[in-house]
Design an enzyme around this catalytic site. Structure first.
Site, PDB file in Angstrom:
ATOM      1  N   HIS A   1     -15.326 -33.225  13.183  1.00 35.98           N
ATOM      2  CA  HIS A   1     -15.282 -31.444  13.673  1.00 35.98           C
ATOM      3  C   HIS A   1     -15.863 -31.517  14.745  1.00 35.98           C
ATOM      4  O   HIS A   1     -17.724 -32.561  14.960  1.00 35.98           O
ATOM      5  CB  HIS A   1     -16.294 -31.010  12.928  1.00 35.98           C
ATOM      6  N   ALA A   2     -14.944 -31.268  16.121  1.00 37.58           N
ATOM      7  CA  ALA A   2     -15.728 -31.218  17.265  1.00 37.58           C
ATOM      8  C   ALA A   2     -16.384 -30.772  17.766  1.00 37.58           C
ATOM      9  O   ALA A   2     -16.782 -29.372  16.872  1.00 37.58           O
ATOM     10  CB  ALA A   2     -14.007 -30.188  17.674  1.00 37.58           C
TER      11      ALA A   2
ATOM     12  N   HIS B   1     -11.907 -25.865  24.973  1.00 41.10           N
ATOM     13  CA  HIS B   1     -13.324 -24.942  24.662  1.00 41.10           C
ATOM     14  C   HIS B   1     -14.289 -26.225  24.263  1.00 41.10           C
ATOM     15  O   HIS B   1     -15.675 -25.755  24.610  1.00 41.10           O
ATOM     16  CB  HIS B   1     -12.639 -25.120  22.659  1.00 41.10           C
ATOM     17  N   GLU B   2     -14.243 -27.613  24.233  1.00 46.44           N
ATOM     18  CA  GLU B   2     -15.554 -27.936  24.296  1.00 46.44           C
ATOM     19  C   GLU B   2     -16.247 -28.091  25.365  1.00 46.44           C
ATOM     20  O   GLU B   2     -17.444 -28.146  25.652  1.00 46.44           O
ATOM     21  CB  GLU B   2     -15.567 -29.593  23.153  1.00 46.44           C
TER      22      GLU B   2
ATOM     23  N   HIS C   1     -18.277 -25.201  26.599  1.00 50.38           N
ATOM     24  CA  HIS C   1     -19.407 -25.334  26.526  1.00 50.38           C
ATOM     25  C   HIS C   1     -20.800 -25.839  27.220  1.00 50.38           C
ATOM     26  O   HIS C   1     -22.126 -25.422  27.666  1.00 50.38           O
ATOM     27  CB  HIS C   1     -19.799 -25.992  24.610  1.00 50.38           C
TER      28      HIS C   1
ATOM     29  N   GLU D   1     -18.807 -19.330  22.741  1.00 51.82           N
ATOM     30  CA  GLU D   1     -17.304 -20.244  21.901  1.00 51.82           C
ATOM     31  C   GLU D   1     -16.051 -19.470  22.688  1.00 51.82           C
ATOM     32  O   GLU D   1     -15.209 -19.865  23.036  1.00 51.82           O
ATOM     33  CB  GLU D   1     -17.288 -19.967  20.885  1.00 51.82           C
TER      34      GLU D   1
ATOM     35  N   HIS E   1     -18.245 -24.653   8.769  1.00 48.94           N
ATOM     36  CA  HIS E   1     -18.720 -24.557   8.798  1.00 48.94           C
ATOM     37  C   HIS E   1     -20.292 -23.862   8.459  1.00 48.94           C
ATOM     38  O   HIS E   1     -21.394 -23.523   8.376  1.00 48.94           O
ATOM     39  CB  HIS E   1     -18.692 -23.310   9.925  1.00 48.94           C
TER      40      HIS E   1
ATOM     41  N   TYR F   1     -16.989 -16.959  16.955  1.00 48.34           N
ATOM     42  CA  TYR F   1     -15.256 -16.973  17.162  1.00 48.34           C
ATOM     43  C   TYR F   1     -14.872 -15.840  16.753  1.00 48.34           C
ATOM     44  O   TYR F   1     -13.524 -16.124  17.282  1.00 48.34           O
ATOM     45  CB  TYR F   1     -14.806 -18.514  16.255  1.00 48.34           C
TER      46      TYR F   1
HETATM   47  O1  X8Z Z   1     -15.244 -25.106  15.910  1.00 50.02           O
HETATM   48  C1  X8Z Z   1     -15.068 -24.956  16.835  1.00 50.02           C
HETATM   49  C2  X8Z Z   1     -15.142 -25.680  17.583  1.00 50.02           C
HETATM   50  C3  X8Z Z   1     -16.607 -26.376  17.803  1.00 50.02           C
HETATM   51  S1  X8Z Z   1     -17.627 -25.189  18.203  1.00 50.02           S
HETATM   52  C4  X8Z Z   1     -14.342 -27.065  17.680  1.00 50.02           C
HETATM   53  N1  X8Z Z   1     -13.878 -23.698  16.398  1.00 50.02           N
HETATM   54  C5  X8Z Z   1     -14.285 -22.823  15.426  1.00 50.02           C
HETATM   55  C6  X8Z Z   1     -13.101 -24.036  14.247  1.00 50.02           C
HETATM   56  O2  X8Z Z   1     -13.049 -25.145  14.155  1.00 50.02           O
HETATM   57  O3  X8Z Z   1     -13.503 -23.488  12.885  1.00 50.02           O
HETATM   58  C7  X8Z Z   1     -13.243 -23.810  17.602  1.00 50.02           C
HETATM   59  C8  X8Z Z   1     -12.059 -22.401  17.113  1.00 50.02           C
HETATM   60  C9  X8Z Z   1     -12.733 -21.721  15.829  1.00 50.02           C
HETATM   61 ZN    ZN Z   2     -17.226 -24.239  19.875  1.00 47.25          ZN
END
Ligand code: X8Z
Ligand code: ZN
Length: 599
Positions: free
Chosen positions: A340-341, A370-371, A374, A398, A498, A508
């Site tokens: 997960h990024a 997005h990354e 951060h 975010e 998450h 988010y």
């Molecule tokens: O988790 C993330 C990022 C890392 S902070 C990739 N996001 C949420 C997800 O993937 O569920 C970005 C958008 C929403």
């Molecule tokens: Zn993020």
């Protein structure tokens, strides 16, 4: 006797406090903060290093090492949060008072001070994240045919066979079930820790981080959702209709909720992969970034270079050399990693890194932005004292990279040489629809995860109701149902990173509101006179310095001040995203005329 004792003891304590232990002075508070910051910085960096290794190399040992480092950080966090209360009412300078407040709400996972319990909480947290990282669907239990999340993501994006989609959807969601017991224990321990810090439960602690009373924050989130809900409902109705045309009436109902496996994404959180099914016949912009990137044989590092190039065009310094040496950009073949990024600042100064299993497509192109958002934020606030080295609120963190990615317009792609010619404005509905499938579709998903967790923390949702309550919320907010009856043992929230990783999610939702406010503010600073979806702040100095000034503030001031700098407003406001998509909303209403809207 007991009664007397109970009366006597507090009287005695207050007498002692008044007589011997003098009320702490402003200088005591300053010293306390100074040593807390030094200690926490050290422990945070140690935990960060251990966690980096754990998620790049999932083994029993790295998990144990990370858990221990994290435990030390949490224990110190709990200790300082409690001690901060000693300074209530002290007449100290504003920054010291703010830091005292921040110390009390800093932890995401507050563990009980009992060392056995805090060790257990840290162990559970590390183990749940690792379980997600290792998660796979092995069709028919065949260990040689296992699909990891990257492969699942690809299938959900491209496959149009509802039977196969259902199979893969069920396969991935099964990774949640074995997590349920550990998750339940983690919730209990975390709540016990929160109560030690005088919060009713962990959800209340999470809601206390927004420079306003926690109940007001919950109301604020509801208000924002009500602002944007009508737009989501239009998009939902249009998508339902088109999906029904594509999959037939046996799979998609004419009205009511839609099965969740058809949206081009395993969680149905972003629907941009449905674009080919939903594209307007006469307004398709005629290009797609995925094909362009693939045709040019762009590799993972080159994708990241594009992102970096955007930030440097705004006046940010390039990423440090160590970023390129230490980041993980592609999935290693020989070991388990958390794919997960994520973005890291391992030393809280400039040891910036991302960890991401990059695929060459449009989704990952924007996730890279997005990354990096951060990372550039982290470096922008690195001259702040430790407790202010964070975003104005977590939605800001975010939102920054996403804000920049909103500037990936056709004109920008032309500038990069990725596109020969920008499509005519007559094709804007197509552009807006594609963007809405990402941004508008996300809104209810961004909201519902913590609506679920807040209730779980509060005990309003008991472990027996975990899964049913999850689907009640997915129905309420997203208008979706599970594609098949869920087994008794299912724990579907566990299939979303998450939840096992214990990362708060309302951030988010806020980010999806805020990024449109930021984009509008920065586009105005850049003097853009076009419709907002055609504005790009690429290379614009005025927008760049406005952005940098806000990021450099870190968490030193209440977030409305940072918002004012960026967007000229002090309130989060859903009307920015509504007006960005206004032409699309009108178009959607036309398409939906005479058709059911809502569920
Ligand atoms: O988790 C993330 C990022 C890392 S902070 C990739 N996001 C949420 C997800 O993937 O569920 C970005 C958008 C929403
Ligand atoms: Zn993020």
């Amino acid at each position: 006797m007991m009664g007397m004792k109970a009366l006597l003891v507090p009287a005695l304590v207050s007498l002692l406090l008044a007589g011997c232990a003098a009320k702490p002075s402003a200088e005591d508070a300053r010293k306390f903060i100074e040593s807390a910051e030094a200690d926490l910085l050290k422990l945070a960096n140690e935990a960060s290093q251990a966690q980096w290794v754990q998620s790049n190399f999932i083994t029993t040992d790295t998990e144990a090492i990370a858990a221990r480092a994290n435990e030390r950080f949490i224990q110190a966090g709990v200790k300082y949060a409690k001690e901060a209360a000693r300074f209530d009412g002290v007449n100290a300078p504003e920054d010291v008072l703010r830091k005292l407040k921040l110390l009390k709400v800093a932890l995401t996972l507050p563990a009980p001070s009992d060392p056995k319990k805090s060790a257990e909480a840290a162990r559970l947290a590390a183990s749940l994240e690792a379980a997600y990282g290792k998660g796979k669907y092995c069709p028919g239990g065949d260990q040689s045919k296992c699909l990891n999340i990257d492969e699942i993501t690809r299938i959900m994006a491209a496959c149009r066979d509802p039977k196969r989609l259902l199979e893969v959807w069920e396969g991935w969601h099964a990774v949640g079930a074995p997590m349920k017991e550990d998750y339940k224990k983690l919730i209990e321990l975390s709540n016990e820790g929160a109560r030690e810090l005088a919060f009713p439960d962990t959800g209340a602690l999470w809601r206390s981080k927004y420079d306003m009373p926690p109940d007001d924050f919950a109301k604020e989130v509801d208000r924002l959702w009500e602002q944007v809900r009508p737009l989501y409902e239009q998009l939902h109705a249009y998508a339902r209709w088109k999906l029904r045309e594509a999959y037939g009436p046996q799979v998609v109902p004419e009205k009511g909720p839609v099965p969740a496996h058809l949206f081009g994404n395993i969680w149905a959180q972003q629907w941009d992969n449905l674009y080919p099914i939903l594209a307007p016949k006469d307004a398709d912009p005629g290009y797609d970034l995925t094909s362009i990137l693939k045709a040019r044989k762009t590799d993972a590092a080159a994708m990241v270079r594009y992102g970096e190039g955007f930030f440097t065009s705004l006046g940010f310094a390039p990423l440090p050399k160590t970023f390129w040496e230490r980041s993980l950009l592609t999935r290693p073949r020989d070991r388990e990693v958390v794919c997960h990024a994520s973005a890291w600042d391992v030393d809280n100064v400039d040891d910036l890194r991302i960890k991401m299993c990059i695929e060459i497509n449009e989704d990952d192109f924007s996730t890279i932005h997005h990354e990096l958002g951060h990372n550039f934020y982290q470096r922008a606030y690195n001259r702040q004292p430790y407790l202010f080295r964070d975003s104005a609120n977590d939605g800001f963190h975010e939102a920054i990279g996403d804000t920049v990615a909103l500037s990936i317009t056709p004109e920008y792609l032309v500038k990069l040489g990725l596109l020969a010619k920008a499509p005519d404005p007559a094709k804007d509905i197509g552009l807006l629809l594609r963007r809405a499938l990402d941004k508008v579709a996300f809104l209810p998903f961004g909201l519902l995860i913590d609506q679920w967790r807040w209730k779980v923390f509060r005990g309003e949702i008991t472990p027996e109701q975990y899964n049913k309550a999850w689907w009640d919320l997915r129905l309420k907010y997203q208008g979706m149902i599970p594609p098949s009856a869920r087994p008794e043992t299912a724990f579907d929230p566990g299939a979303k990173y998450h939840v096992p990783a214990n990362v708060p999610y309302t951030r988010y939702f806020l980010a999806h509101i805020l990024q449109f406010q930021f984009h509008k503010g920065l586009s105005e600073a850049a003097g853009c006179k076009e419709p907002l979806h055609r504005c790009s702040i690429y290379g614009n100095e005025a927008a760049g310095s406005r952005l940098r000034a806000a990021l450099e503030m870190g968490m030193s001031r209440p977030w409305p001040e940072a918002l004012e700098k960026l967007a000229g407003a002090r309130q989060m406001d859903g009307s920015a995203i509504r007006s960005y998509f206004a032409p699309l909303e009108e178009w959607l209403k036309k398409q939906n005329e005479g058709k059911p809207v809502g569920w």
